[in-house]
Design an enzyme around this catalytic site. Structure first.
Site, PDB file in Angstrom:
ATOM      1  CE  LYS B 116      -3.639  -2.659   2.071  1.00 41.22           C
ATOM      2  NZ  LYS B 116      -2.823  -3.867   2.340  1.00 41.22           N
ATOM      3  CB  CYS B 231      -6.674  -8.817   5.222  1.00 41.13           C
ATOM      4  SG  CYS B 231      -5.489  -9.302   6.465  1.00 41.13           S
TER       5      CYS B 231
END
Lengths: 175, 302
Positions: B116, B231
């Site tokens: 990211k 997640c």
């Protein structure tokens, strides 16, 4: 980069100070003396048991953040792109991100077929039939992707290309 | 765990969810257009025997439909040259939702291994500044390596507890907190996660996630944007954490559109959350064909 053995010191250095090391790399690979890639860049020296030169675009916010980190004695792990490694005894080596600049500026380059280029990415040497003058070279694949900094050695009727630092490092050591 | 899924999804959907978790997800990559034109990358990988399919809802995302025996996706010259990053589809979403601009100063709070961070820099075209923080001595090595491999130039990398940044007076325009979590959304990748997480584990994750999101909010400018993601599909690690911000700081949740996701939960296990949490998004393998994932976009009110 930080390490346990010796306290890391991060200092800003001038273009003239950085040139001492950059010029050595430029000479090694017969590069055009063009420092445009350092325009509007801040240059930092990370010193510990070895040193690394790192560069990043200048901004007011950069100064503000670096100064603020100093107030809590927090040294960055890295700032921008690491370009040159200086060993304790003063030897200078280009780091992988520097290749993106050097590939455009330097003349001592060799293009290898894909198969041989792939072998270099395992950190292993390759043998060529054609004679190439001994020395340090930037090694690329046929699409001119940077593959490695390498050393060429002549051996009777063949040429050995030995990778000194190749992009396979990212897999083998980078984590 | 199944009992929790039944409460979250109901009978029929729990069955679909668990069934979909028995198949591994298709591999996916993010093209790094800092270093290569994506059409050219498609061509190069196709020449090596990879079959790619563009994901319409992700600007730089591709599903790898088939791969040759050699080289592996993580060992091609193109991979080593930083032309792509192997990344789950849903895990590409938080950086797009954050929408960082070229002049922003962005904080990435739990940054390793760097998927990211490098995506944020890509969206900023290597301009502005990204402060990427990672506490772990081991994990920061992969972050450093990935930043360099992908040609990222605008990152200040810090190895510290992010709470230390509260001591300095810097505030950030945008913050990404992809929080360490149980990984319950990754059951298709790692079936042991189906039973690995205990309620006690969830409680511990919740406590550390609350601490992190509290820190994030303190480091955010007024009017700034915080994207919280995990997640995990556990409401304890997602809606419950964001609900804490709403209750304690009156944070505002902004809608997210354009993804094959479902709304955030507003009630779970008899606990009601703030109604605005429906603006957060959830990904499930059986609905989106992605890993299980949660993303929420939060604005700090003046």
């Amino acid at each position: 980069m930080q390490n346990n053995e010796k306290r890391l010191v991060v200092t800003r250095i001038s273009l003239d100070e950085a040139r001492i090391y950059i010029d050595k790399i430029f000479k090694l690979y017969n590069c055009e003396n063009n420092l445009e890639f350092l325009n509007n860049k801040e240059i930092f020296l990370f010193s510990s048991h070895f040193s690394i030169i790192q560069i990043i675009q200048k901004t007011d916010k950069l100064d503000e953040i670096i100064n603020a980190l100093r107030t809590i004695s927090l040294n960055p792990y890295s700032i921008g792109e690491p370009i040159i490694l200086i060993s304790k005894n003063g030897n200078v080596k280009p780091l992988l991100p520097f290749s993106r600049y050097l590939i455009k500026l330097c003349k001592k380059k060799i293009c290898l077929p894909d198969k041989l280029a792939e072998i270099l990415t395992y950190g292993k040497p390759v043998i060529l039939r054609e004679p190439i003058e001994e020395g340090a070279y930037i090694i690329m694949d046929k699409d001119e992707n940077f593959i490695a900094y390498g050393i060429v050695k002549r051996e009777k009727n063949k040429t050995r290309v030995i990778p000194e630092l190749d992009i396979g490092w990212y897999l083998r050591k980078g984590g | 765990m199944v009992e929790r899924y039944l409460q979250m999804l109901g009978d029929k959907e729990t069955e679909e969810f668990l069934y979909s978790c028995s198949f591994p997800l298709k591999k996916s990559i993010r093209c790094n257009d800092l270093l290569i034109d994506c059409k050219k990358l498609e061509e190069k990988l196709s020449n090596k025997g990879f079959e790619l399919e563009k994901v319409p809802w992700l600007k730089h995302g591709y599903i790898v439909k088939s791969s040759p025996k050699k080289p592996s996706l993580g060992a091609t010259i193109e991979y080593l040259s930083g032309y792509y990053y192997i990344q789950g589809l849903a895990s590409m979403v938080p950086a797009y939702v954050l929408d960082p601009h070229e002049n922003d100063v962005v904080l990435d709070m739990a940054a390793a291994p760097g998927g990211k961070t490098t995506q944020i820099s890509q969206l900023m075209r290597n301009k502005g500044l990204v402060v990427a923080v990672e506490k772990s001595r081991e994990r920061i090595k992969s972050l450093y390596s990935n930043i360099n491999r992908l040609g990222v130039k605008n990152v200040i990398l810090l190895r510290t507890n992010v709470k230390n940044l509260i001591k300095i007076k810097i505030q950030f325009d945008k913050i990404l907190l992809d929080a360490p979590c149980s990984g319950e959304g990754l059951i298709p990748e790692d079936p042991t996660r189906r039973t690995k997480t205990s309620i006690e584990d969830l409680r511990n994750f919740f406590v550390s996630q609350i601490e992190l999101i509290d820190t994030a909010y303190k480091l955010l400018k007024s009017g700034g944007i915080l994207v919280y993601s995990t997640c995990s599909i556990a409401p304890e690690e997602n809606e419950a954490v964001v609900n804490y911000l709403i209750e304690n700081y009156n944070a505002k949740i902004l809608p997210i559109t354009g993804y094959p996701s479902v709304n955030g939960l507003t009630e779970y296990n008899g606990v009601k959350f703030d109604e605005s949490l429906r603006f957060c998004i959830r990904f499930y393998p059986h609905k989106s064909g992605t890993e299980g994932f949660f993303v929420c976009k939060i604005m700090k009110k003046d």
